[in-house]
Design a protein around this motif. Sequence first.
Motif, mmCIF file in Angstrom:
data_model
loop_
_atom_site.group_PDB
_atom_site.id
_atom_site.type_symbol
_atom_site.label_atom_id
_atom_site.label_comp_id
_atom_site.label_asym_id
_atom_site.label_seq_id
_atom_site.Cartn_x
_atom_site.Cartn_y
_atom_site.Cartn_z
ATOM 1 N N ASN A 308 8.131 2.242 0.392
ATOM 2 C CA ASN A 308 8.022 3.213 -0.705
ATOM 3 C C ASN A 308 6.990 2.781 -1.747
ATOM 4 O O ASN A 308 6.208 3.603 -2.250
ATOM 5 N N ASP A 309 6.978 1.489 -2.081
ATOM 6 C CA ASP A 309 5.990 0.996 -3.050
ATOM 7 C C ASP A 309 4.571 1.139 -2.519
ATOM 8 O O ASP A 309 3.638 1.503 -3.253
ATOM 9 N N PHE A 310 4.375 0.862 -1.231
ATOM 10 C CA PHE A 310 3.040 0.976 -0.641
ATOM 11 C C PHE A 310 2.572 2.435 -0.634
ATOM 12 O O PHE A 310 1.413 2.735 -0.948
ATOM 13 N N ALA A 311 3.474 3.335 -0.264
ATOM 14 C CA ALA A 311 3.109 4.755 -0.276
ATOM 15 C C ALA A 311 2.788 5.232 -1.694
ATOM 16 O O ALA A 311 1.845 6.010 -1.915
ATOM 17 N N ARG A 312 3.543 4.751 -2.650
ATOM 18 C CA ARG A 312 3.295 5.129 -4.043
ATOM 19 C C ARG A 312 1.959 4.604 -4.530
ATOM 20 O O ARG A 312 1.197 5.308 -5.219
#
Length: 912
Positions: A308-312
């Motif tokens: 999720n952090d990478f996609a964000r």
Amino acid sequence: MQAAPRKKNPPLVTGISPKEGPPGTRVTIRGENLGTSTKDVISVMICGVECVMSTEWKTSSKLIARTGPGKGKGDIIVKTQSSGQGSSNVGFRGYFVQTGPLQESAVWVSETQWVPPTMERSSMSTPLVIAQVDDPLGLSDEGNQGKFPEDELLELFPEGSGDTSLENFTPTWFLLENHHGTGFDDLKAGLAYLKRKSDQRSEGPKAFVKTNLNTIMECQHVLADVHCKLMADNTDTNNSSITDDLEKLLQNANKCADSLFQDVLGRKDSADATRNALHVLHRFKFLFYLPLNIERNIKKGDYDIVINDFARAKSLFGDTDVQVFKKMLDEVERRIKDFQDVLHDKLLLLPSNLSEQKRLIRFLVELEYAGDPAWDCLNNQQQWLIDLLMDYKTKYLEDGLYTTAEEIRVPTTQRHLFVKPGKQGSLTRSPDQTPAGWRFKTPQKVLYIEELTDIMAESFPDLWKLGHAYFSGTLIETNEKDKKIDTTKHSTFKKMTGEVVSLFSNLSRAVFMPESIESLPSKQREPFGDWSKSKHEMPPSWLPHCARYIRSCVSTLSSLDLPSDAQDVLSDLSYDMRTHCMVVLLKQAVSDIESLHSHEAWNVEVDDVNGGTTQLPVLFENIVNETVQHLHELVTLHGTKEAEIFSQRTVQKEVNYLCTSLLSAFTKCLQELAYDGDKFSPKEEDDDISEAEEVVPPLDKRLIIMLSNCNHVLNTVIYRVIENLEKHKYPETNKVFTEASKSFKQLDEKLFSAYIEEKSNPVVGPLEQNLYSGKYDFKQFVKPTGVRSYLKFALMGIIQVHAEVFSISPVLLSRVLCQVVENLTSELSRLFHCVHNFSNNGGLQARLEMLAFNDAIEIYKTEASSQHIQDVLNRLPSLRSEDRGLLEELLNKFKSNMKFQLMCFHSDSLVN
């Protein structure tokens, strides 16, 4: 498909402590299903008042809360998210207590409702101190006998209370509780006392002033002194206002402060600018801390947070032109690439459960891994499964006879019965508890089949379910899943699963049914192993155990809805294994029956129905029935996707042949015991067997015992056995009955003929010599004086046969004696036909003996024996009238003298 979760029972309150109290009372609530956490509890109603804000969740059976301003008795209702609204078996009674201004309270108390108690005139006191009155009526309760039950008061006044400080005070409650034994006159006196107190309280402020007069005067003196002091200060300031002086002092202080803090205020603007810059940098701290957060979350296993952090980060800074942001984003992508490699390596590490594999594949897809991780996992798992099956084959084929020291008990007297071992095919016992019967270790084949089936039952379903999820689109739940799935690989996946199933089938067949794979080329058979070496031999009693493992594994795999080719391979394996098991167990039962002669103890038990039999017919019937029952549980009962065992004609023929052999094998055992019984000795199963019981009977007795056993089996046992076969739906049982009956009848005739020969020779053989003993001549002229000895000797021989047969099998008595008598009359007829001339006395002597013999064996005469006697009588000279009396006299004399000996024949007439 998982079953829907069962709904929990609603909350139930079963206890509360304490059971009553004013608002703010800390109560402990106990019960069932009171929530799973603090967040799960959404409502706690006590006496109709919501108390969830003060509720503390301890366990699913315990809550702690504080009561609200509820009045009267009410229920405790708990409501949770997981179980809904509950109910209560107990109640709580709330009441209000008059609270003073200096008393602690858990809830807000309106001070306007507080009324100070009556003050005493005689002493100084502060109105904040409450005078406690023991009894408003001024009466003593010493005359009361016991206290009035509180439960009854609650029933009479559900909304009342006997506390005078409460709003719901009920005078009747108070009187019943404190003065239920007080007399009427005393109550009138108490009423007068209460009125006096009320009058005193009505004085109110006057009484207060009178009581605190000294204090009021002191306060007045103090205020006067303060006023004088202020007036003196005004005089010292030349009649100016004191407030003006104070204003000047404050202004001077302000100017001094400005001069002192001017530098600080000057730097305020630059500090604000710096603060704004730091604020902007703080907004993007997510990106700068992201590499470190990725490492931390990977170590903790929070892969979802990493994704999720990478996609964000990509969505926020993917198109940025700021160099520092680009640099940080490149570092994040490098960490993610390393993370992808770790996930891929972990995905290929086996064994692993299906849920973990799906989870890792989802992570890789969401991280946009280059390639198809799901297909890589399928190929890797298929190859791992094949290698694992082959490794176990090599291990158990080459490691020696046994791999463990675990021992199991294989019965020696009932080898046809299945003894189910424990886990891993063995029943473990400590070395000091190993009896003599526990002498066989787990065979290598058994351990191998257990491992083989466990691997397939545990690992192959994961492979198939993963592939099914991959091609159905449920594995990759993304918007681009249609682009990720290559449907052309579906046929390849079917081929992969078919290879694993075929390998499992051929490995299993190589162990028990190597002839079933002989059609394959030798190079294809070689990888499956050669289990024909003697060191890998397995007792037949282990075969049912292995068959159960294979059938259970096939049943598990068949429930996966496999392709038709793989399903056919598994069905054929199960059917062939069941057939092989049936054939082997039937052959083993045949061998066990043929070896029953070693269990013959020659103990004959006689009853009126079956005659005399030994234990062999019972052992024979037990072996057959137990084998049939065992095969029914193991083989003939079939699952939903298994074929009926007798559906193929070849199997029907082989089973019919084995069943016929199973029944006919007993004839071989009986024949061996009858003719060669002296060569076998019974096995000593008991140390107390006496020597007399171990003596094997002679040939003639063995013949009649085995003849009795054969007759019992032919007339009784075989019908029960055939009925049992029909009950378990064996095919063509009528043919089995016909062939088995034929075998037993042939043995019966053979044993009967041999026994008749053995018993007739001692009777018939000496007949001619005894007939002419003393040089007797039928031409003589001496008158007969009685029946001669040769006939008596013959009758005694018949009586001896009668005694032997009667002691063993009375059922055969008529059959045996009829044949012996027939042989004897035939010999008498031959001997008398050799006499060419009879004198009158010689003819009378012969007639006397034939008639005496005829009367003695009357009940055992057959048509042939009657004809032989009649032929002799016809050859004799006619009886003269003067000899009739003598003949009658001699016959009666013979019957009288031989009455005791011939009595057995007369008792037989009653039996027959």
